[in-house]
Design an enzyme around this catalytic site. Structure first.
Site, PDB file in Angstrom:
ATOM      1  N   SER A   1       0.947  -1.087   0.141  1.00 28.49           N
ATOM      2  CA  SER A   1       0.065   0.179  -0.172  1.00 28.49           C
ATOM      3  C   SER A   1       0.758   1.257  -0.039  1.00 28.49           C
ATOM      4  O   SER A   1       1.643   1.537  -0.801  1.00 28.49           O
ATOM      5  CB  SER A   1      -0.971  -0.103   1.188  1.00 28.49           C
ATOM      6  OG  SER A   1      -2.017   0.874   1.126  1.00 28.49           O
TER       7      SER A   1
ATOM      8  N   ASP B   1      -8.548  -6.324  -4.108  1.00 26.54           N
ATOM      9  CA  ASP B   1      -8.298  -5.157  -3.454  1.00 26.54           C
ATOM     10  C   ASP B   1      -9.423  -4.069  -3.306  1.00 26.54           C
ATOM     11  O   ASP B   1     -10.096  -3.703  -4.245  1.00 26.54           O
ATOM     12  CB  ASP B   1      -7.269  -4.274  -4.204  1.00 26.54           C
ATOM     13  CG  ASP B   1      -6.542  -3.182  -3.222  1.00 26.54           C
ATOM     14  OD1 ASP B   1      -7.238  -2.490  -2.785  1.00 26.54           O
ATOM     15  OD2 ASP B   1      -5.152  -3.387  -3.017  1.00 26.54           O
TER      16      ASP B   1
ATOM     17  N   HIS C   1      -6.901  -6.183  -0.176  1.00 25.62           N
ATOM     18  CA  HIS C   1      -5.693  -5.185   0.185  1.00 25.62           C
ATOM     19  C   HIS C   1      -4.707  -5.503   1.247  1.00 25.62           C
ATOM     20  O   HIS C   1      -5.218  -5.696   2.296  1.00 25.62           O
ATOM     21  CB  HIS C   1      -6.317  -3.775   0.284  1.00 25.62           C
ATOM     22  CG  HIS C   1      -5.360  -2.726   0.307  1.00 25.62           C
ATOM     23  ND1 HIS C   1      -4.726  -2.105  -0.488  1.00 25.62           N
ATOM     24  CD2 HIS C   1      -5.081  -2.076   1.316  1.00 25.62           C
ATOM     25  CE1 HIS C   1      -3.995  -1.035  -0.264  1.00 25.62           C
ATOM     26  NE2 HIS C   1      -4.280  -1.109   0.892  1.00 25.62           N
TER      27      HIS C   1
END
Ligand SMILES: *[C@@H]1O[C@H](CO)[C@@H](O)[C@H](O)[C@H]1NC(C)=O
Ligand SMILES: *[C@@H]1O[C@H](CO)[C@@H](O)[C@H](O)[C@H]1NC(C)=O
Ligand SMILES: *[C@@H]1O[C@H](CO)[C@@H](O)[C@H](O)[C@H]1NC(C)=O
Ligand SMILES: *[C@@H]1O[C@H](CO)[C@@H](O)[C@H](O)[C@H]1NC(C)=O
Ligand SMILES: *[C@@H]1O[C@H](CO)[C@@H](O)[C@H](O)[C@H]1NC(C)=O
Ligand SMILES: *[C@@H]1O[C@H](CO)[C@@H](O)[C@H](O)[C@H]1NC(C)=O
Ligand SMILES: *[C@@H]1O[C@H](CO)[C@@H](O)[C@H](O)[C@H]1NC(C)=O
Length: 512
Positions: A178, A404, A440
């Site tokens: 991320s 995600d 994610h």
């Protein structure tokens, strides 16, 4: 050398001024480190570890900042001769509890490790530092988060390592997801010799494209003037999984062929279907719900109908973040993802009080344009020229879960394609892995973390063995956890003809 501040008295940084150095031995350190905190490595139980904990506080004179780099150096006898730096998440550069957990994991495996706070403290929300005054963004702080602190931290930590062990790290690695993935790519783009190997998951690159894209579903709802119930969005997602799961040839609850799904599954075909939903008076799927899901999958579009950025994939849980609504009090309302709302209001509009609930499409488009104009060179992280990193021998692995909920996975494959079109033989230095069924950065989904990737990165850097495939585990609809592989994009994993799926990873091959 001993773990005392004077050991580290000669640390210097070009453009920086060291303000303080603290060093203290930590003993009997224990941590249970889940693979969800380290992404590319297996879970590890760390027991009775020792390390020298060094914090360096420094400033860039004239910029009014104060940044802390925290390095943990294991005893010489157990150090594996390598550095593994860990990245951050959201607006956090790294020095924060969950990334400390990742550092514990690195210590457990014998690495020296480090993180930096980029001078931003530990606030999840950037409100405390984003604006110097109404209308004026704290650009030096943003620049520290974006890039500068990454180079500083690598330089400082390598100096600490040399001072402590009498030699530098043989190899240096970055491991993040991320924000941490974005940091990894920024390092490859701008500081090509800082790391030998970079593992970057779900990277927040194309920052000024994916952040407004995160707001697109709520903007779309506001323009539509209609807000579906979460249960409607969930019902459409479930129907998409049922319809699209078999398109990849294996019925396991995972949509592996996203494009085939987008091409064949029409959310509007479900309008009127009766669903199970306690919140609705007459529970059914409304056309508004289909339109919102369609818009979220298809991605951000401008007022002229041009597609600006890809959306999230079918199968992704949209009701929890992207297309979240709150229906507890009267008619439902859109709940825009906070990180994206903070970026647009604080940094782009430079107005903490920006009302995102009432923007026209033209006004929204203009904010998207302004974001790119102001920040692409600072925070965009879309530079596809990795020739300096590749030339220095660097190896890069990106990976992105196809479920995600925040960052469109198609952005990362687009980046890989763009790098490839610029650099012949990109696969010799950079490989990208899409992970069907992974969300994610380890936030759920039927597919496990790709826990071999980090060691594969090491083997690539240190022995020249490029990762041709990587194992994961997929838990299917019946609850069977089975071995599977992920493949270097654009290859996909295919089940070998006649091979029983129960036999696991050995039954799968990578294929174009
Ligand atoms: C070491 O840590 C363990 C686990 O936290 C604890 O049970 C133990 O008492 C500690 N030992 C010493 C000598 O402090
Ligand atoms: C814990 O680590 C210390 C220092 O390395 C060592 O002396 C001690 O024997 C270890 N204790 C246990 C229970 O393993
Ligand atoms: C390392 O030292 C810093 C500064 O003294 C402190 O804030 C941090 O909690 C320490 N970390 C550990 C694991 O002891
Ligand atoms: C679905 O989204 C696409 C892309 O935004 C759009 O062109 C199309 O009209 C939408 N479908 C419907 C039926 O609204
Ligand atoms: C939903 O809205 C209600 C009333 O406006 C508010 O009290 C509540 O905090 C909201 N919940 C979420 C999750 O946003
Ligand atoms: C929404 O925006 C319009 C046009 O700018 C404005 O006239 C209206 O008062 C706004 N409504 C709300 C609820 O803020
Ligand atoms: C590299 O190869 C050597 C010799 O085969 C082996 O001992 C070592 O573990 C390998 N290193 C990595 C990181 O794979």
């Amino acid at each position: 050398m001993s773990c005392v501040p004077s050991t580290f008295g000669n640390i210097a940084l070009f453009g920086g001024e060291i303000q303080a150095v603290a060093a203290a031995l930590v003993t009997n350190h224990s941590a249970s480190v889940s693979s969800a905190r380290r992404f590319t490595q297996p879970s590890v139980e760390v027991r009775n570890a020792s390390f020298c904990n060094i914090t360096v506080t420094y400033t860039h004179p004239g910029q009014g900042d104060s940044i802390i780099v925290e390095a943990w150096l294991p005893p010489k006898e157990v150090w594996n001769g390598r550095l593994q730096a860990v990245g951050g998440g959201g607006f956090i550069a790294g020095r924060y509890s969950e990334f400390y957990t990742a550092m514990s994991g690195a210590i457990g495996d014998g690495y020296a490790t480090m993180t930096s706070d980029a001078g931003l403290g530990g606030a999840l929300d950037p409100t405390s530092w984003a604006l110097l005054s109404p209308g004026n963004v704290n650009l030096y702080y943003l620049q520290n988060l974006a890039s500068v602190s990454l180079d500083d931290a690598a330089t400082i930590t390598k100096s600490l390592i040399r001072a402590y062990y009498g030699r530098g790290p043989e190899y240096s690695y970055w491991n993040g997801c991320s924000q941490g993935g974005r940091q990894g790519l920024m390092l490859a783009q701008r500081y090509p010799t800082a790391y030998d190997g970079i593992a970057a998951g779900a990277p927040g690159i194309y920052w000024n494209d994916f952040f407004p894209t995160m707001l697109w579903p709520s903007q779309f709802m506001n323009m539509l003037g209609d807000y579906p119930y979460p249960c409607e969005v969930e019902a459409i997602t479930a129907a998409a999984i049922t319809a699209c799961d078999p398109l990849d040839g294996v019925k396991d609850g995972v949509i592996a062929d996203v494009d085939a799904c987008l091409a064949s599954f029409d959310p509007f075909s479900l309008v009127g279907n009766v669903i199970n939903c306690a919140e609705m008076e007459t529970p059914h799927i409304t056309s508004a719900a289909a339109a919102v899901v369609n818009a979220t999958w298809q991605g951000m579009q401008n007022v002229h109908g041009a597609r600006l950025w890809p959306g999230l994939n079918p199968g992704t849980d949209l009701a929890i973040i992207a297309a979240k609504t709150n229906c507890t009090d009267g008619p439902c309302q859109a709940v825009p993802p906070p990180v994206a709302a903070q970026w647009l209001s604080l940094f782009v509009a430079r107005d903490a009080n920006l009302d995102l609930s009432n923007l026209s499409h033209v006004e929204f488009d203009w904010l998207v344009r302004q974001g790119k104009q102001r920040y692409n060179s600072i925070m965009g992280t879309g530079d596809p020229d990795l020739s300096a990193f590749f030339g220095a021998g660097g190896k890069l692995i990106t990976f992105h879960g196809l479920l995600d909920q925040l960052i469109p996975p198609k952005g990362t494959s687009k980046y890989f394609d763009t790098v490839s079109s610029l650099t012949p033989k990109t696969q010799g230095s950079y490989r990208h892995f899409e992970i069907p069924g992974w969300s994610h950065c380890g936030n759920g989904g039927p597919t496990s973390e790709p826990t071999s990737l980090f060691d594969q990165l090491r083997a690539w850097v240190e022995n020249g063995t490029a990762p041709a495939r990587s194992p994961v585990t997929v838990t299917d609809l019946e609850g069977n956890a089975r071995g599977r592989i992920i493949c270097p994009y654009p290859q996909k994993a295919v089940l070998d003809k006649g091979c029983p799926i129960a036999e696991g990873a050995g039954c799968w091959s990578c294929s174009f």
